[in-house]
Design a protein around this motif. Structure first.
Motif, PDB file in Angstrom:
ATOM      1  N   GLU A 115       0.751  -1.114  -0.226  1.00  0.00           N
ATOM      2  CA  GLU A 115      -0.407   0.206   0.349  1.00  0.00           C
ATOM      3  C   GLU A 115       0.702   1.434   0.043  1.00  0.00           C
ATOM      4  OE1 GLU A 115      -2.135   1.045   4.632  1.00  0.00           O
ATOM      5  OE2 GLU A 115      -1.450  -1.121   4.689  1.00  0.00           O
ATOM      6  N   GLN A 156       0.126  -5.516  -2.337  1.00  0.00           N
ATOM      7  CA  GLN A 156      -1.637  -5.494  -1.640  1.00  0.00           C
ATOM      8  C   GLN A 156      -0.929  -3.917  -2.671  1.00  0.00           C
ATOM      9  OE1 GLN A 156      -0.106  -6.008   2.830  1.00  0.00           O
ATOM     10  NE2 GLN A 156      -2.608  -6.896   3.017  1.00  0.00           N
ATOM     11  N   ASP A 204      -2.473  -0.241  -3.788  1.00  0.00           N
ATOM     12  CA  ASP A 204      -3.754   0.812  -3.434  1.00  0.00           C
ATOM     13  C   ASP A 204      -4.147   1.402  -4.081  1.00  0.00           C
ATOM     14  OD1 ASP A 204      -5.436   2.827  -2.476  1.00  0.00           O
ATOM     15  OD2 ASP A 204      -5.201   2.056  -0.203  1.00  0.00           O
ATOM     16  N   LEU A 205      -5.029   1.665  -5.216  1.00  0.00           N
ATOM     17  CA  LEU A 205      -5.270   1.544  -6.298  1.00  0.00           C
ATOM     18  C   LEU A 205      -6.088   3.411  -6.471  1.00  0.00           C
ATOM     19  CD1 LEU A 205      -8.784   2.234  -6.345  1.00  0.00           C
ATOM     20  CD2 LEU A 205      -8.612   0.048  -7.764  1.00  0.00           C
ATOM     21  N   CYS A 253      -2.426  -0.727 -10.721  1.00  0.00           N
ATOM     22  CA  CYS A 253      -2.203  -1.934 -10.115  1.00  0.00           C
ATOM     23  C   CYS A 253      -2.805  -3.008 -10.987  1.00  0.00           C
ATOM     24  CB  CYS A 253      -3.650  -1.233  -9.320  1.00  0.00           C
ATOM     25  SG  CYS A 253      -2.859  -0.459  -8.232  1.00  0.00           S
ATOM     26  N   GLY A 276      -0.841  -6.711 -10.009  1.00  0.00           N
ATOM     27  CA  GLY A 276      -1.677  -8.077 -10.245  1.00  0.00           C
ATOM     28  C   GLY A 276      -1.381  -9.071 -11.533  1.00  0.00           C
ATOM     29  N   PRO A 278      -5.562  -6.707  -3.483  1.00  0.00           N
ATOM     30  CA  PRO A 278      -5.721  -4.891  -3.146  1.00  0.00           C
ATOM     31  C   PRO A 278      -5.694  -4.475  -2.110  1.00  0.00           C
ATOM     32  CG  PRO A 278      -6.733  -6.261  -4.863  1.00  0.00           C
ATOM     33  CD  PRO A 278      -6.306  -7.626  -4.559  1.00  0.00           C
ATOM     34  N   TRP A 309      -7.452  -1.535   0.061  1.00  0.00           N
ATOM     35  CA  TRP A 309      -8.587  -0.555   0.614  1.00  0.00           C
ATOM     36  C   TRP A 309      -8.565  -0.243   1.491  1.00  0.00           C
ATOM     37  CZ3 TRP A 309      -9.074   3.693  -2.529  1.00  0.00           C
ATOM     38  CH2 TRP A 309      -9.995   4.591  -1.945  1.00  0.00           C
ATOM     39  N   SER A 317     -11.865  -1.382  -5.875  1.00  0.00           N
ATOM     40  CA  SER A 317     -10.683  -2.988  -6.125  1.00  0.00           C
ATOM     41  C   SER A 317     -11.474  -4.062  -5.986  1.00  0.00           C
ATOM     42  CB  SER A 317     -10.498  -2.759  -4.675  1.00  0.00           C
ATOM     43  OG  SER A 317     -10.082  -1.564  -4.175  1.00  0.00           O
ATOM     44  N   LEU A 333     -10.507  -4.686 -10.383  1.00  0.00           N
ATOM     45  CA  LEU A 333      -9.370  -5.490 -10.102  1.00  0.00           C
ATOM     46  C   LEU A 333      -9.421  -6.274  -9.510  1.00  0.00           C
ATOM     47  CD1 LEU A 333      -7.036  -4.222 -10.599  1.00  0.00           C
ATOM     48  CD2 LEU A 333      -6.366  -3.648  -8.309  1.00  0.00           C
ATOM     49  N   LYS A 334      -9.167  -6.536  -8.704  1.00  0.00           N
ATOM     50  CA  LYS A 334      -9.233  -7.392  -8.343  1.00  0.00           C
ATOM     51  C   LYS A 334     -10.032  -9.202  -9.154  1.00  0.00           C
ATOM     52  CE  LYS A 334      -7.688 -11.919  -6.113  1.00  0.00           C
ATOM     53  NZ  LYS A 334      -6.436 -12.177  -6.194  1.00  0.00           N
ATOM     54  N   VAL A 380     -10.191  -9.034  -1.417  1.00  0.00           N
ATOM     55  CA  VAL A 380     -10.143  -7.562  -1.579  1.00  0.00           C
ATOM     56  C   VAL A 380     -10.232  -7.531   0.089  1.00  0.00           C
ATOM     57  CG1 VAL A 380     -11.233  -5.073  -2.132  1.00  0.00           C
ATOM     58  CG2 VAL A 380     -10.665  -7.743  -3.263  1.00  0.00           C
TER      59      VAL A 380
END
Length: 388
Positions: A262, A283, A285-286, A295, A299, A311, A313, A323, A326-327, A336
């Motif tokens: 992060e 991990q 953080d977007l 990100c 990933g 991710p 958050w 997030s 994204l995952k 997440v």
């Protein structure tokens, strides 16, 4: 995705910036500070056809930082983005990162500038996916499954004050993995880990997060002391900017898997840590660095290198929903993070609320992020829309 793909081209006619603050009850405690309210900074981009996209800028610390980030976004992003045509969000991300590089050095605020670019990037991808009529996860994924698999989540932010009570509530709500804050003294941390195991049982995934609380020697000692608790990972046990060799020594000389990311920024940092045995869990953080563009690459790198991609958050609902997407787009094992503490900005800034079932979130099939902020319901929490 190829940069010449016409579905990725865009022109933003308008960028709006919104700031919110909601009370934190109870306050969120970390080893380095206490959050007595919950801030959120949202960005909305709109194109000439009236299609909008939403993004969120990380803004938890410093406590007074949300308004500053909002002003930075309004002042520096608007002249760069409004009325200009781009061939893709990736091109835009690289160009803005380069445009702000000298300013970041001059003002000593690389983090703030990373964050406003990251929030914008999320908003751009949301806009493009909505325009294409596709859920964001499918729009950005290399894999084209017809339906989104359930996304495993864990309940995070469990404070050192009676964490087992909140864990019991979250267990009843359907959470099946938990992360406890540590770094508050060995006796208190140990008592909390025991209390948590009593509530969640011996086999439930259980992680701890020290928020950079310890020196290398203290982290070695703590990791060894915690080996009998069946912990899935130890997160940020020491400063994120500690030399990679220290992280590698920590991974080698104590038994717990290490997690972090992060507080990493930049492709080079993630490449270095993904190539190293130091971290088992990545991990990013977007809302803090990278947005979707950065990100997503992290990933994919994590999967290639055999790392768990989880991710990070701990903010409002737009960043959390992004997030999830994204995952879902990256796939593979991992979770997440979902903050277990009450936060109306998590629910009201992303409606409809996410559906949780047996430890996993099910995304809806709506285009883009599939959620909208309820600006009417959040009017009591609005600090302001930022005009520069």
């Amino acid at each position: 995705m190829h940069h010449a793909d016409p579905s990725l081209a865009f022109e933003v006619q308008r960028l709006d910036v919104f700031v919110f603050r909601a009370p934190a009850d109870p306050p969120v405690q970390t080893s380095f500070g206490i959050m007595r309210d919950r801030p959120a900074v949202l960005l909305r981009v709109r194109d000439a056809e009236g299609v909008s996209g939403w993004g969120e800028i990380w803004c938890n610390f410093p406590i007074v930082g949300a308004e500053h980030r909002a002003r930075m976004a309004a002042y520096y992003l608007r002249p760069q983005i409004e009325g200009r045509r781009w061939d893709s969000p990736q091109t835009c991300f690289r160009a803005l990162s380069e445009a702000f590089a000298v300013l970041a050095i001059q003002c000593g605020e690389p983090g703030t500038l990373h964050q406003i670019v990251a929030g914008l990037d999320v908003a751009l991808w949301d806009l493009l996916a909505r325009r294409a009529g596709q859920p964001l996860w499918r729009f950005i994924s290399d894999r084209k499954e017809a339906a989104c698999a359930p996304i495993p989540v864990y309940a995070s932010g469990l404070n050192p004050t009676s964490p087992e009570k909140l864990a019991a509530t979250k267990l009843a709500e359907g959470y099946r993995a938990f992360k406890l804050k540590v770094g508050f003294g060995a006796a208190r941390d140990d008592a909390n880990r025991h209390a948590m195991r009593e509530v969640i049982g011996p086999d439930t995934p259980f992680m701890v997060d020290a928020n950079q609380a310890w020196t290398l020697d203290e982290a070695l000692q703590a990791g060894r002391a915690m080996q009998d608790h069946g912990l899935d990972w130890l997160e940020e046990p020491m400063r994120a900017d500690a030399p990679l060799r220290d992280w590698e020594r920590l991974a080698r000389e104590q038994p717990l898997a290490l997690a972090g990311g992060e507080n990493l920024a930049g492709v080079d940092a993630f490449h270095a840590f993904s190539a190293s045995p130091a971290l088992s869990v990545l991990q990013p953080d977007l809302g803090k660095w990278g947005g979707i563009t950065g990100c997503l690459a992290v990933g994919r790198l994590a999967l290639e290198r055999g790392k768990l991609f989880c991710p990070h958050w701990l903010g409002g609902g737009i960043g959390l929903t992004a997030s999830f997407h994204l995952k879902a787009a990256v796939g593979g094992p991992g979770y997440v993070e979902v903050d277990a503490n009450p936060n109306p900005l998590r629910e009201l800034l992303a409606t409809p609320q996410f559906a949780l079932r047996d430890g996993a979130v099910l995304l809806n099939a709506a285009p883009g992020l599939g959620v909208e902020p309820d600006l009417q319901a959040t009017r009591d929490f609005v600090v302001g829309a930022v005009e520069i």
